[in-house]
Design a protein around this motif. Structure first.
Motif, PDB file in Angstrom:
ATOM      1  N   VAL A 185       1.024  -1.229  -0.071  1.00 47.45           N
ATOM      2  CA  VAL A 185      -0.024  -0.036   0.135  1.00 47.45           C
ATOM      3  C   VAL A 185       0.636   1.359  -0.063  1.00 47.45           C
ATOM      4  N   ARG A 186       0.722   1.998  -0.903  1.00 44.70           N
ATOM      5  CA  ARG A 186       1.468   3.480  -1.421  1.00 44.70           C
ATOM      6  C   ARG A 186       0.848   4.413  -0.718  1.00 44.70           C
ATOM      7  N   ALA A 187       1.006   5.358   0.121  1.00 47.42           N
ATOM      8  CA  ALA A 187       0.177   6.501   0.482  1.00 47.42           C
ATOM      9  C   ALA A 187      -0.291   7.309  -0.734  1.00 47.42           C
ATOM     10  N   PHE A 190      -3.020   5.516  -2.185  1.00 47.38           N
ATOM     11  CA  PHE A 190      -4.215   5.299  -1.441  1.00 47.38           C
ATOM     12  C   PHE A 190      -4.995   6.505  -1.346  1.00 47.38           C
ATOM     13  N   ASN A 191      -4.003   7.746  -1.170  1.00 42.71           N
ATOM     14  CA  ASN A 191      -4.878   9.127  -1.191  1.00 42.71           C
ATOM     15  C   ASN A 191      -5.553   9.447  -2.554  1.00 42.71           C
ATOM     16  N   LYS A 194      -8.857   7.629  -2.251  1.00 48.47           N
ATOM     17  CA  LYS A 194      -9.512   8.076  -1.202  1.00 48.47           C
ATOM     18  C   LYS A 194     -10.294   9.282  -1.763  1.00 48.47           C
TER      19      LYS A 194
END
Lengths: 308, 308
Positions: A185-187, A190-191, A194
């Motif tokens: 999972v890469r931030a 993910f962002n 989201k």
């Protein structure tokens, strides 16, 4: 001017973990299940679903068979026994929860969250190139996320043969984001997911609130064909990788004669097609076993009318 | 000036597929097994080994337990039964083939090929920071591959507790190359590995032919500690990803107070250590299950003497 009117989207599902090692959706769904956001309750009821909890637990795409190939009419109505693969049983459970597919009881919209190892940015993948809800959501994401490449991919398959999860809803799409290795999972990724999901829900809220939407022009990539890796005739193991000039160049027009593969002994193989097409899912790790090195699409512009 | 002399490296092993989903090594070993290069036979005999064929066949890291944690003295001498995990049985087979570890019969040098999802470039990983053979090979790769970041990582573990494959040889290192998703083979990463292995064999040939090597200065990263992800106290699932400012920044000095994680709810957590250290294996997918979000190293310069 023709103006259409569509019923509100009252029941929506956001699903992740349909593939258990595509972690942006897994952690987004976990986060949503923890929070149970209130603001969405205004005009729409959002159900958050972990699609394949067993595969998530093992951090694998699937345990016995690919869940996201189980949502055809045939598989959803197949008899089950003790020996039926878990994912087939689970697809029928999900069809009861979110469908039944093709009926009035089905979710108004399903958004199914996926990752790919291919450099595809954010793609909405749908079985329709004329679903005004999906096209408008696409247009909204594209305008609200200028830093992210946002595209719309259309698989031209009849509903009964449509095999993936989102086909259970009245409207639906997969939200596919990459590149990200499976099991990671890469931030940043993910962002993006989201934000993408929040924008989808914002758009639905606006739509349900009676906001007027302009029509306009969108580009749609329609899948034409898949190309497999060169393989050893006897062992069927691959003998080449995607060519460095094609790797990471999803959606860059591929012309006849362009480099396609680089064999492990160092030889370039070129694209033998007669028509320039747009590559996508270039070097998706889950597709080696499916015999897909890349997919090719034709791009068209689609004009659509305003509505509400 | 002290000048040392070392015996030639006559028996060398190049191993891949120790982790079955790290595909550069898998395809490089397949290619080598097909070709059986002749020129290497001059001064050195090179054995090419597919370490974990069952895991390779399933395109998984391992089938029952991580093979590359099985090469401790204890595991290599453990009694086996029908219920012994495949990888433990296989480690003992490999110890017979390439070792036995710690004996005169062992391979002179083992080069074990790996990939990582972390942005680590090409790393030689070894249990010694004073093995002149390994340090010289490192120096040679660094000078011959100017376009690739080449580094040397040292795990300070006694030989009997050294758990990975290359510890079976008299000299040895893992050649770790990234970033590449597991289950994917990228042509660019494959070509770096192919070139790296060829340079290792070239250096060995030069060494065996009596070439004089200059001494010099090299930088060595010695592993200090691992840091785990923030986790939910009850479920033990992770609650944050590597911070975007750290992601892909392996070997960039991390200072106390620098961003370390970004929680899924959007909060930044910082590095609480007191000493600036160098991060590596940042967001390696296989290490989630091992409780390692990143490793930290101290860097030192190492002066060594010329030899032959």
């Amino acid at each position: 001017m023709e103006v259409v009117s569509l019923p509100p989207l009252v029941r929506v599902a956001v699903c992740g973990g349909t593939h258990g090692n595509e972690l942006s959706g897994v952690y987004l769904v976990r986060e949503r299940l923890k929070k149970k956001k209130k603001e969405e309750a205004d005009t729409v009821s959002v159900m958050t679903v972990m699609s394949n909890p067993r595969a998530v637990q093992q951090c694998r795409r699937y345990t016995e068979t690919d869940l996201n190939r189980c949502f055809t009419a045939a598989t959803l109505s197949a008899p089950v026994s003790d020996r039926t693969p878990y994912e087939i049983v689970r697809s029928q459970e999900l069809n009861t929860l979110l469908g039944p597919k093709g009926t009035d009881d089905a979710m108004d919209l399903i958004c199914d969250l996926h990752n790919t190892t291919a450099n595809m940015g954010l793609c909405l993948i749908s079985y329709s190139d004329a679903d005004w809800i999906c096209l408008h959501i696409y247009k909204y994401l594209k305008s609200e996320m200028p830093a992210v490449p946002v595209r719309y991919i259309h698989y031209d398959v009849p509903l009964s043969e449509a095999y993936s999860m989102e086909s259970v809803g009245k409207h639906g799409f997969a939200m596919e984001i990459g590149p990200q290795p499976h099991g990671v999972v890469r931030a940043d990724i993910f962002n993006v997911m989201k934000e993408g999901v929040q924008l989808v829900l914002d758009w639905i809220h606006n739509f349900n609130s009676g906001v007027w939407f302009d029509g306009g022009e969108v580009e749609v990539y329609t899948m034409v064909k898949n190309i497999d890796y060169p393989r050893d005739a006897e062992t069927r193991t691959i003998t080449a990788a995607i060519h460095p000039q094609l790797q990471d160049h999803d959606f860059c027009l591929l012309h006849p004669g362009d480099p396609l593969f680089l064999t492990f002994s160092g030889k370039t193989e070129t694209y033998k097609g007669v028509e320039p097409l747009y590559p996508f899912f270039v070097n998706e790790s889950a597709y080696y076993e499916k015999g897909i090195a890349l997919s090719l699409a034709r791009r068209k512009k689609w004009l659509f009318h305003p509505f509400k």
